[in-house]
Design a protein around this motif. Structure first.
Motif, PDB file in Angstrom:
ATOM      1  N   GLU A  47       0.852  -1.180   0.000  1.00  0.00           N
ATOM      2  CA  GLU A  47       0.000   0.000   0.000  1.00  0.00           C
ATOM      3  C   GLU A  47       0.888   1.229   0.000  1.00  0.00           C
ATOM      4  OE1 GLU A  47      -2.664  -0.132   3.338  1.00  0.00           O
ATOM      5  OE2 GLU A  47      -3.217   1.973   3.063  1.00  0.00           O
ATOM      6  N   VAL A  48       0.529   2.251  -0.756  1.00  0.00           N
ATOM      7  CA  VAL A  48       1.365   3.446  -0.778  1.00  0.00           C
ATOM      8  C   VAL A  48       0.510   4.709  -0.836  1.00  0.00           C
ATOM      9  CG1 VAL A  48       1.664   3.382  -3.288  1.00  0.00           C
ATOM     10  CG2 VAL A  48       3.365   4.564  -1.876  1.00  0.00           C
ATOM     11  N   THR A  49       0.953   5.730  -0.126  1.00  0.00           N
ATOM     12  CA  THR A  49       0.346   7.047  -0.245  1.00  0.00           C
ATOM     13  C   THR A  49       1.458   7.990  -0.671  1.00  0.00           C
ATOM     14  OG1 THR A  49      -0.790   6.396   1.770  1.00  0.00           O
ATOM     15  CG2 THR A  49      -1.244   8.605   0.925  1.00  0.00           C
ATOM     16  N   ASN A  50       1.286   8.618  -1.822  1.00  0.00           N
ATOM     17  CA  ASN A  50       2.345   9.481  -2.344  1.00  0.00           C
ATOM     18  C   ASN A  50       1.888  10.935  -2.334  1.00  0.00           C
ATOM     19  OD1 ASN A  50       4.529  10.577  -3.566  1.00  0.00           O
ATOM     20  ND2 ASN A  50       4.208   9.592  -5.569  1.00  0.00           N
ATOM     21  N   TYR A  51       2.576  11.736  -1.503  1.00  0.00           N
ATOM     22  CA  TYR A  51       2.279  13.175  -1.495  1.00  0.00           C
ATOM     23  C   TYR A  51       3.367  13.895  -2.290  1.00  0.00           C
ATOM     24  CZ  TYR A  51      -0.237  11.734   2.779  1.00  0.00           C
ATOM     25  OH  TYR A  51      -1.037  11.103   3.690  1.00  0.00           O
ATOM     26  N   SER A  52       3.475  13.661  -3.550  1.00  0.00           N
ATOM     27  CA  SER A  52       4.491  14.221  -4.449  1.00  0.00           C
ATOM     28  C   SER A  52       5.826  14.483  -3.765  1.00  0.00           C
ATOM     29  CB  SER A  52       3.993  15.526  -5.101  1.00  0.00           C
ATOM     30  OG  SER A  52       3.666  16.475  -4.138  1.00  0.00           O
ATOM     31  N   GLY A  53       6.646  13.417  -3.745  1.00  0.00           N
ATOM     32  CA  GLY A  53       7.980  13.554  -3.162  1.00  0.00           C
ATOM     33  C   GLY A  53       8.065  13.061  -1.733  1.00  0.00           C
ATOM     34  N   HIS A  54       6.961  12.693  -1.145  1.00  0.00           N
ATOM     35  CA  HIS A  54       6.941  12.157   0.224  1.00  0.00           C
ATOM     36  C   HIS A  54       5.973  10.971   0.219  1.00  0.00           C
ATOM     37  CE1 HIS A  54       6.178  12.924   4.789  1.00  0.00           C
ATOM     38  NE2 HIS A  54       6.412  11.664   4.497  1.00  0.00           N
ATOM     39  N   ALA A  55       6.538   9.765   0.285  1.00  0.00           N
ATOM     40  CA  ALA A  55       5.688   8.580   0.170  1.00  0.00           C
ATOM     41  C   ALA A  55       5.656   7.800   1.477  1.00  0.00           C
ATOM     42  CB  ALA A  55       6.208   7.688  -0.952  1.00  0.00           C
ATOM     43  N   GLU A  56       4.461   7.392   1.879  1.00  0.00           N
ATOM     44  CA  GLU A  56       4.321   6.514   3.039  1.00  0.00           C
ATOM     45  C   GLU A  56       3.913   5.140   2.531  1.00  0.00           C
ATOM     46  OE1 GLU A  56       3.033   9.976   6.223  1.00  0.00           O
ATOM     47  OE2 GLU A  56       1.686   8.265   5.906  1.00  0.00           O
ATOM     48  N   ILE A  57       4.763   4.158   2.861  1.00  0.00           N
ATOM     49  CA  ILE A  57       4.630   2.846   2.225  1.00  0.00           C
ATOM     50  C   ILE A  57       4.402   1.771   3.287  1.00  0.00           C
ATOM     51  CG2 ILE A  57       5.896   1.074   0.899  1.00  0.00           C
ATOM     52  CD1 ILE A  57       7.571   3.585  -0.145  1.00  0.00           C
ATOM     53  N   ARG A  58       3.477   0.831   2.984  1.00  0.00           N
ATOM     54  CA  ARG A  58       3.371  -0.372   3.817  1.00  0.00           C
ATOM     55  C   ARG A  58       3.808  -1.548   2.970  1.00  0.00           C
ATOM     56  NH1 ARG A  58      -0.502  -4.098   5.259  1.00  0.00           N
ATOM     57  NH2 ARG A  58      -2.123  -3.115   4.009  1.00  0.00           N
ATOM     58  N   LEU A  59       4.790  -2.307   3.486  1.00  0.00           N
ATOM     59  CA  LEU A  59       5.311  -3.442   2.712  1.00  0.00           C
ATOM     60  C   LEU A  59       4.469  -4.678   2.975  1.00  0.00           C
ATOM     61  CD1 LEU A  59       9.133  -2.915   3.404  1.00  0.00           C
ATOM     62  CD2 LEU A  59       7.858  -2.264   1.354  1.00  0.00           C
ATOM     63  N   LYS A  60       4.535  -5.619   2.016  1.00  0.00           N
ATOM     64  CA  LYS A  60       3.799  -6.874   2.172  1.00  0.00           C
ATOM     65  C   LYS A  60       4.451  -7.720   3.254  1.00  0.00           C
ATOM     66  CE  LYS A  60       2.098  -7.198  -2.532  1.00  0.00           C
ATOM     67  NZ  LYS A  60       2.610  -7.527  -3.876  1.00  0.00           N
ATOM     68  N   THR A  61       3.649  -8.293   4.124  1.00  0.00           N
ATOM     69  CA  THR A  61       4.167  -9.166   5.172  1.00  0.00           C
ATOM     70  C   THR A  61       3.720 -10.589   4.863  1.00  0.00           C
ATOM     71  OG1 THR A  61       3.721  -7.348   6.646  1.00  0.00           O
ATOM     72  CG2 THR A  61       4.372  -9.409   7.662  1.00  0.00           C
ATOM     73  N   VAL A  62       4.688 -11.523   4.875  1.00  0.00           N
ATOM     74  CA  VAL A  62       4.340 -12.919   4.610  1.00  0.00           C
ATOM     75  C   VAL A  62       4.612 -13.727   5.886  1.00  0.00           C
ATOM     76  CG1 VAL A  62       4.693 -14.879   3.062  1.00  0.00           C
ATOM     77  CG2 VAL A  62       5.125 -12.540   2.253  1.00  0.00           C
ATOM     78  N   ASP A  63       3.580 -14.361   6.392  1.00  0.00           N
ATOM     79  CA  ASP A  63       3.660 -15.225   7.580  1.00  0.00           C
ATOM     80  C   ASP A  63       4.278 -14.507   8.785  1.00  0.00           C
ATOM     81  OD1 ASP A  63       2.620 -17.183   5.980  1.00  0.00           O
ATOM     82  OD2 ASP A  63       4.616 -17.963   5.436  1.00  0.00           O
ATOM     83  N   GLY A  64       4.013 -13.229   8.951  1.00  0.00           N
ATOM     84  CA  GLY A  64       4.498 -12.502  10.133  1.00  0.00           C
ATOM     85  C   GLY A  64       5.985 -12.245  10.124  1.00  0.00           C
ATOM     86  N   VAL A  65       6.696 -12.591   9.060  1.00  0.00           N
ATOM     87  CA  VAL A  65       8.136 -12.340   9.003  1.00  0.00           C
ATOM     88  C   VAL A  65       8.353 -10.878   8.589  1.00  0.00           C
ATOM     89  CG1 VAL A  65      10.301 -12.962   7.853  1.00  0.00           C
ATOM     90  CG2 VAL A  65       8.592 -14.727   8.372  1.00  0.00           C
ATOM     91  N   GLU A  66       9.330 -10.239   9.249  1.00  0.00           N
ATOM     92  CA  GLU A  66       9.565  -8.834   8.949  1.00  0.00           C
ATOM     93  C   GLU A  66      10.013  -8.686   7.490  1.00  0.00           C
ATOM     94  OE1 GLU A  66      10.892  -6.441  12.316  1.00  0.00           O
ATOM     95  OE2 GLU A  66      12.601  -5.965  11.038  1.00  0.00           O
ATOM     96  N   PRO A  67       9.336  -7.854   6.716  1.00  0.00           N
ATOM     97  CA  PRO A  67       9.697  -7.708   5.304  1.00  0.00           C
ATOM     98  C   PRO A  67      11.022  -6.964   5.149  1.00  0.00           C
ATOM     99  CG  PRO A  67       7.948  -6.186   5.864  1.00  0.00           C
ATOM    100  CD  PRO A  67       8.196  -7.019   7.088  1.00  0.00           C
ATOM    101  N   ASP A  68      11.698  -7.198   4.045  1.00  0.00           N
ATOM    102  CA  ASP A  68      12.979  -6.560   3.774  1.00  0.00           C
ATOM    103  C   ASP A  68      12.734  -5.356   2.880  1.00  0.00           C
ATOM    104  OD1 ASP A  68      15.550  -5.921   3.484  1.00  0.00           O
ATOM    105  OD2 ASP A  68      16.160  -7.758   2.413  1.00  0.00           O
TER     106      ASP A  68
END
Lengths: 412, 327
Positions: free
Chosen positions: B250-271
């Motif tokens: 998921e991403v919210t982009n405020y032109s030059g400032h992006a807030e991103i949520r990465l995909k999580t698989v089986d509760g493992v911390e995403p890289d």
């Protein structure tokens, strides 16, 4: 008990080291000395030592008066006798008066008819010298009475015996201390007790508030019980009070036991305190202090600041003030109903019973009742106060109302 | 502890009410020997109330407090060191006298207390403060003295309410290192904090308290696993095509400032590394690339909903004692 001792010791040492303690301890004896010296000096000035002249046609009357004024009970005057008066006597005396060689002169004029009293005219340099004036009037009436009695055929020894001042022995049966002195000492000690109980009671409350505001109590509560904290505080602050009173009393006794004060003032002053008085003073001082300081501890635990404490002060001041008020009934009649009831009512007992004991020893059972009831009341107040303390000390913010305080009593 | 298995502190279904306000509701905790335990939660959640019951300042309405494997007794307090949230020292007392006095209250002799106080003052770098009156010292120094006071009697259990608040980073580090050393020496340490990063760094296990209830507890590693660092904040200039990278959920982009949520698989911390490589590879100028810690508030909101934070203010107004207000 070890914790109570530690708390009390800290409280004692920290307070003894403060400037306030030093100032109070030194200042009060100084005021005491000032009072004693001042009273003695004021007493001495009641004696007239003026230099006057007596002008009289009757030499016997004049020398008699001279003797009375120069060696009488209350006068150490210097008296010149002029008898009979010369033509220029009045002018000479008037000029001596304006030269300040004389403080005044008394002019005695014989009456035409024998047996009638001569007339007396006193001319003072200062109209304000009422002491000399009074002394002369007193001496004259003594001399005239004596003369009159001698005239009626009474021997001079009989006259002197008749004129001797009456001594009223008012010491209590079986005791030979001066009861007047004892009464004044008791009166002073009553005020001392009143003052110290009030002062140190407030100190307990203040020191609790201080611990609340500095938050130190939570550190302490993690090791010791609130009861121990309160007990240590009351004992520590009380010991400071006792130390101070001890220093004051010792100063008073030393000052008045040595010839120092009498030499300074020329008057005989001494503190008349019997051992009984001192023992009962200590007992009732401790009871009174414990009673009022535990009330103060509860008040301190309930409030957050000195301002809030001021509003609750009346719980401390009112009973004490009533003691003062009751004194008016107790002193004139120490066996009266008011005195007996007050001296056995716990809140007044320490001060009033002490006063009664000083005036006249009440029955032993009454003393017993007063001590027992006071101890029981102290126990009850400590029970309530320690509960209020336990809950109240963790309280900040708003001031509790009565129902809240009552609810605290149920918390464990 | 020779027993080994018994927890140093155990709260069993403990509740405490102040008037109408329930400060603590059925809290159960176990703190094992030789561990550092973090008590987390916003202001007013019941942290301080729980701590106060551990050391008998207040008594629970129901439930049981056990210290060193035994039901609570005041005698056990000689083995506990406590640093309250509201620091308190006698203002007019000299530092050394004060430490000796507090040491004596914990059963030390005056001489032992003095020797240890001197040792600790050297260690905490405040020897010059020893002859001074407490009121003459800075807040940070006073806090160090309070810290020493709670450790003088060499307690087996150390309980500290917000130990790091109000300390500068250098002194915070000094305190932190001392606590780590104490844990290495086998002491059990409990501290409350509202800073997640600190708890994460120091604690072996933790409990999150909200409105007087434990909403999350366990070993730090497990808890972290539940709340992976899956959020990235990027400040950039130029090409934004890297935002279509497959690792992004998921991403919210405020032109030059992006807030991103990465995909999580089986509760493992995403890289997040591949995403950064992608952006650099596409020639995007990266001003800032931050993998964000889940803050306490975020976990909190996720766990109990945003209503939990608002509750604090309402409670503060109705609560009678501060014990109820400050966790």
């Amino acid at each position: 008990m070890h914790n109570v001792w530690l708390i009390a010791k800290r409280e004692y040492l920290e307070r003894i080291r403060t400037k306030a303690f030093l100032v109070m301890t030194v200042l009060i004896p100084l005021l005491m000395i000032g009072g004693i010296v001042g009273t003695a000096i004021a007493g001495r000035s009641q004696q007239s030592n003026s230099h006057i002249a007596v002008v009289s046609p009757d030499l016997d009357l004049a020398t008699d008066l001279q003797k009375e004024l120069e060696h009488g009970r209350n006068s150490k005057m210097l008296v010149d006798v002029i008898s009979p008066a010369a033509a220029d006597t009045r002018t000479v005396l008037d000029s001596e008066l304006s030269n300040r060689q004389l403080d005044g002169y008394l002019w005695i004029t014989a009456q035409k008819t024998t047996g009638a009293r001569p007339t007396f005219t006193y001319t003072p340099r200062s109209r304000a010298d009422i002491v000399t004036r009074g002394t002369i009037v007193e001496a004259l009436s003594t001399v005239l009475t004596r003369e009159g009695l001698a005239h009626k055929g009474m021997g001079s020894a009989d006259v002197d015996a008749l004129m001797a001042p009456v001594r009223l022995d008012s010491s209590q049966a079986g005791k030979n201390d001066s009861s007047e002195g004892a009464f004044y000492s008791a009166y002073v000690l009553f005020f001392l007790m009143y003052f110290v109980i009030m002062l140190y009671g407030m100190n307990v409350a203040r020191s609790i508030i201080e611990e609340k505001t500095s938050r130190i109590f939570e550190v302490l509560l993690a090791t010791i019980r609130p009861e121990e904290m309160m007990a240590g505080k009351v004992i520590g602050v009380g010991s400071v009070g006792l130390t101070q009173v001890g220093i004051w009393l010792l100063t008073a006794v030393i000052l008045t036991a040595t010839p120092l004060v009498s030499r300074l003032t020329g008057a005989d002053v001494h503190v008349a305190l019997s051992a009984t008085q001192i023992v009962f003073f200590l007992i009732y001082f401790l009871l009174g202090y414990l009673l009022y300081s535990s009330i103060a501890a509860a008040l301190g635990a309930m409030t957050n600041s000195e301002q809030e404490l001021q509003q609750l002060n009346m719980f401390l001041v009112l009973p004490l003030a009533l003691c003062m008020f009751g004194l008016g009934f107790v002193i004139p009649n120490s066996d009266g109903l008011v005195a007996r009831v007050m001296s056995m009512t716990p809140f007044f007992a320490p001060l009033i019973m002490y006063m009664r004991i000083s005036i006249k020893m009440p029955p032993v059972w009454e003393i017993g009742v007063s001590i027992t009831l006071t101890v029981a009341t102290i126990w009850a107040i400590l029970w309530v106060a320690s509960r209020i303390y336990r809950v109240g000390i963790l309280m900040y913010g708003k001031k509790p109302n009565v129902s809240e305080v009552l609810r605290w009593l149920k918390y464990s | 502890m020779a027993a080994g298995f018994a927890p140093i502190v155990e709260l069993v279904d403990v509740s405490k009410s102040y008037d109408t306000k329930k400060a603590v509701r059925g809290v159960s905790l176990r703190i094992e020997p030789g561990t550092m335990f973090g008590l987390l939660g916003p202001n007013g959640s019941g942290k301080t109330s729980s701590i106060r019951m551990m050391i008998g300042i207040t008594v629970p309405d129901s439930g049981e407090v056990r210290l060193f494997g035994q039901p609570f007794t005041r005698a056990a307090l000689k083995r506990v060191g406590y640093l309250p949230e509201e620091r308190g020292l006698y203002k007019k007392m000299k530092v050394l006298d004060q430490l000796v006095f507090l040491g004596q209250l914990h059963g030390l002799s005056a001489r032992t207390a003095e020797t240890r106080a001197q040792g600790w003052c050297e260690r905490m770098e405040i020897t010059e403060a020893m002859p001074k009156k407490t009121e003459e010292l800075s807040k940070g120094m006073q806090q160090k003295i309070q810290f020493i006071a709670s450790l003088l009697h060499e307690p087996e259990l150390i309980i500290m309410d917000e130990p790091f608040s109000g300390l500068d980073p250098v002194n915070g580090k000094l305190l932190q290192d001392t606590l780590v050393e104490l844990r290495a020496a086998g002491k059990a340490i409990v501290f409350s904090t509202h800073r997640m990063d600190q708890a994460e760094k120091l604690c072996d296990s933790m409990a999150l308290i909200s409105r007087g209830e434990v909403v999350l507890s366990g070993a730090m590693r497990e808890v972290k696993g539940l709340y992976p660092r899956n959020r990235v904040e990027v400040l950039f200039e130029g090409d934004d095509s890297f935002l279509r990278h497959p690792s992004i959920a998921e991403v919210t982009n405020y032109s030059g400032h992006a807030e991103i949520r990465l995909k999580t698989v089986d509760g493992v911390e995403p890289d997040a590394q591949p995403l950064l490589a992608e952006a650099v590879g596409r020639g995007t100028r990266i001003l800032r690339f931050e993998v964000k810690e889940p803050t306490l508030e975020e976990i909190f909101i996720e766990k109990v909903g945003s209503g939990g934070l608002e509750q604090v203010e309402t409670d503060r107004r109705t609560a009678v004692t501060r014990g109820a207000v400050h966790a």
